[in-house]
Design a protein around this motif. Structure first.
Motif, mmCIF file in Angstrom:
data_model
loop_
_atom_site.group_PDB
_atom_site.id
_atom_site.type_symbol
_atom_site.label_atom_id
_atom_site.label_comp_id
_atom_site.label_asym_id
_atom_site.label_seq_id
_atom_site.Cartn_x
_atom_site.Cartn_y
_atom_site.Cartn_z
ATOM 1 N N SER A 31 34.149 -0.940 -22.409
ATOM 2 C CA SER A 31 34.114 0.096 -21.375
ATOM 3 C C SER A 31 34.796 -0.419 -20.118
ATOM 4 O O SER A 31 34.958 -1.618 -19.941
ATOM 5 N N ALA A 32 35.158 0.512 -19.288
ATOM 6 C CA ALA A 32 35.738 0.157 -17.994
ATOM 7 C C ALA A 32 34.609 -0.050 -16.998
ATOM 8 O O ALA A 32 33.484 0.404 -17.202
ATOM 9 N N TRP A 33 34.893 -0.734 -15.908
ATOM 10 C CA TRP A 33 33.929 -0.877 -14.819
ATOM 11 C C TRP A 33 33.958 0.349 -13.916
ATOM 12 O O TRP A 33 32.949 0.815 -13.443
ATOM 13 N N THR A 34 35.145 0.837 -13.640
ATOM 14 C CA THR A 34 35.338 1.902 -12.670
ATOM 15 C C THR A 34 34.854 3.246 -13.224
ATOM 16 O O THR A 34 35.261 3.633 -14.313
ATOM 17 N N LEU B 100 48.283 -0.534 -7.119
ATOM 18 C CA LEU B 100 46.901 -0.978 -7.008
ATOM 19 C C LEU B 100 46.076 0.183 -6.455
ATOM 20 O O LEU B 100 46.411 0.732 -5.408
ATOM 21 N N SER B 101 45.019 0.555 -7.166
ATOM 22 C CA SER B 101 44.130 1.624 -6.714
ATOM 23 C C SER B 101 42.765 1.017 -6.412
ATOM 24 O O SER B 101 42.150 0.411 -7.281
ATOM 25 N N PHE B 102 42.315 1.175 -5.179
ATOM 26 C CA PHE B 102 41.018 0.652 -4.749
ATOM 27 C C PHE B 102 40.000 1.779 -4.812
ATOM 28 O O PHE B 102 40.214 2.848 -4.237
ATOM 29 N N GLU B 103 38.888 1.513 -5.496
ATOM 30 C CA GLU B 103 37.877 2.549 -5.662
ATOM 31 C C GLU B 103 36.561 1.918 -6.114
ATOM 32 O O GLU B 103 36.544 1.091 -7.028
ATOM 33 N N ASP B 104 35.473 2.289 -5.494
ATOM 34 C CA ASP B 104 34.124 1.889 -5.925
ATOM 35 C C ASP B 104 33.935 0.384 -6.076
ATOM 36 O O ASP B 104 33.232 -0.063 -6.982
ATOM 37 N N GLY B 105 34.559 -0.420 -5.233
ATOM 38 C CA GLY B 105 34.388 -1.867 -5.318
ATOM 39 C C GLY B 105 35.202 -2.527 -6.408
ATOM 40 O O GLY B 105 34.885 -3.632 -6.850
ATOM 41 N N PHE B 106 36.256 -1.853 -6.848
ATOM 42 C CA PHE B 106 37.157 -2.416 -7.857
ATOM 43 C C PHE B 106 38.580 -2.051 -7.469
ATOM 44 O O PHE B 106 38.829 -1.031 -6.844
ATOM 45 N N VAL B 107 39.496 -2.902 -7.852
ATOM 46 C CA VAL B 107 40.908 -2.537 -7.781
ATOM 47 C C VAL B 107 41.345 -2.392 -9.229
ATOM 48 O O VAL B 107 40.931 -3.156 -10.095
#
Length: 177
Positions: free
Chosen positions: A64-67, A131-138
């Motif tokens: 699974s992904a983190w984001t 690079l997409s920054f979102e929810d504490g992840f890039v």
């Protein structure tokens, strides 16, 4: 009326039945076999890479992904490679579209995620990726498959860029954001 008579001919009915069976039974099995073969080829390569990086590989059902946005993607996560590069926690996910446009071709994507301290959502376009920054992840989304030889090189390029961004710091992905 003539059209209906043609459709009711025994040989036409048999042909229609064959087409329906092919479309509902045989083609999905071909896709499943293709996915299983691709996964079987990729598993040992990623397992060896994970071992060399001190990481781990998760297969179907566990991948699974983190984001959150990637977790809701139309593509299904099939393999994940988790490892640490210096202080950075990295997850590479291989995902496949379960309903490709073509009956024969599976559409693969790779998602590379790095756990960071929360920063405002933003996108930073670079030469080869964004690079997409979102929810504490890039995250970086790559269409197609990434060869195992290129994974570390690509991750190192991303991490080099992250090291240059002042307000971005590494974090443990299991830490609550």
């Amino acid at each position: 009326m003539d059209f209906l008579l043609i459709l009711l001919q025994p040989h036409v009915v048999v042909l229609i039945a064959i087409v329906i069976v092919m479309h509902t039974v045989v083609v999905p099995r071909w896709r499943t076999r293709g996915r299983a073969k691709a996964r079987a080829e990729q598993d040992p390569v990623l397992t060896e890479l994970a071992k060399s990086l001190g990481g781990s590989v998760s297969g179907p059902g566990q991948a699974s992904a983190w984001t959150p946005r990637l977790q809701r993607s139309r593509s299904e996560a099939e393999l994940t490679l988790d490892f640490q590069r210096g202080p950075w926690h990295v997850r590479l996910t291989e995902a496949c579209n379960p309903r490709p446009r073509s009956e024969a071709v599976l559409e693969y994507e790779h998602w590379i995620e790095v756990a960071t301290t929360p920063v405002p959502a933003r996108k930073i376009p670079l030469e080869f990726f964004t690079l997409s920054f979102e929810d504490g992840f890039v995250q970086v989304e790559c269409q197609g498959r990434i060869q195992s030889d290129d994974i570390v090189f690509l991750v190192d390029m991303i991490l080099e860029r992250l090291d240059a961004i002042r307000d971005v710091e590494p974090r443990d992905p299991s830490a609550v954001v």
